[in-house]
Design a protein around this motif. Structure first.
Motif, short mmCIF file in Angstrom:
data_model
loop_
_atom_site.label_atom_id
_atom_site.label_comp_id
_atom_site.label_asym_id
_atom_site.label_seq_id
_atom_site.Cartn_x
_atom_site.Cartn_y
_atom_site.Cartn_z
N LEU A 131 0.83 -1.21 0.00
CA LEU A 131 0.00 0.00 0.00
C LEU A 131 0.87 1.26 0.00
N ALA A 132 1.98 1.24 0.76
CA ALA A 132 2.88 2.41 0.79
C ALA A 132 3.50 2.64 -0.58
N LYS A 134 8.69 17.14 -0.87
CA LYS A 134 8.33 16.50 0.41
C LYS A 134 9.42 15.55 0.89
N ILE A 168 2.23 1.78 -3.49
CA ILE A 168 1.18 2.28 -4.38
C ILE A 168 0.95 3.77 -4.14
N GLY A 169 0.96 4.18 -2.86
CA GLY A 169 0.79 5.59 -2.52
C GLY A 169 1.94 6.44 -3.04
N LEU A 170 3.17 5.94 -2.91
CA LEU A 170 4.33 6.69 -3.40
C LEU A 170 4.29 6.84 -4.91
N SER A 194 1.28 11.96 -9.92
CA SER A 194 0.36 13.11 -9.95
C SER A 194 1.09 14.45 -9.83
N PHE A 221 6.32 15.89 -4.82
CA PHE A 221 6.81 14.65 -4.22
C PHE A 221 8.29 14.78 -3.84
N GLY A 257 1.66 6.72 -6.84
CA GLY A 257 0.55 7.62 -7.18
C GLY A 257 0.90 9.07 -6.93
N SER A 258 1.56 9.35 -5.79
CA SER A 258 1.96 10.72 -5.49
C SER A 258 3.00 11.22 -6.48
#
Length: 125
Positions: free
Chosen positions: A16-17, A35, A19-21, A27, A32, A23-24
């Motif tokens: 999940l982490a 951050k 996938i989030g990375l 986008s 990114f 996706g971020s």
């Protein structure tokens, strides 16, 4: 059985982490990277602060004592080796140097009085 469930839970969180990375990053790549850079700087700042305040223990004191002893030893060796050369070439010593008194650091050693004269009672064969 417990090991398998914990591996599945941790594996799911890692997926999940990721996938989030991804996706971020897709986008908003500039945001990114910004951050990530800010998190890295904060991490380094915390690391150096913790390292600075946690190393005030005995290792640092021992290191300071070692460096002080090394400086004194070096000064003593230079004084001994340069003693014969400097006296003959410089001539009389100025009065300011004579009046200076050299303070020695106290040696933190104590003599333990014991029964030194008393011999042990050993069985002889």
């Amino acid at each position: 059985m417990k090991n398998r469930t914990s591996v599945l839970i941790i594996g799911g969180l890692v997926i999940l982490a990721l996938i989030g990375l991804v996706g971020s990053f897709t986008s908003n790549p500039a945001g990114f990277i910004q951050k990530i850079a800010i998190m890295a700087l904060i991490g380094f700042a915390i690391f150096f602060l913790v390292r600075k305040f946690s190393n005030s223990g005995p290792q640092k004191k021992e290191q300071r004592a070692f460096l002080k002893a090394a400086r004194q030893s070096k000064k003593r060796l230079q004084h001994k080796s340069g003693d014969s050369n400097t006296k003959s070439s410089l001539g009389p010593i100025s009065p300011l140097k004579k009046n200076k008194t050299k303070r020695k650091s106290p040696a933190h050693l104590t003599v333990i009085e014991g029964k030194k004269g008393k011999k042990k009672n050993r069985a002889s064969l």
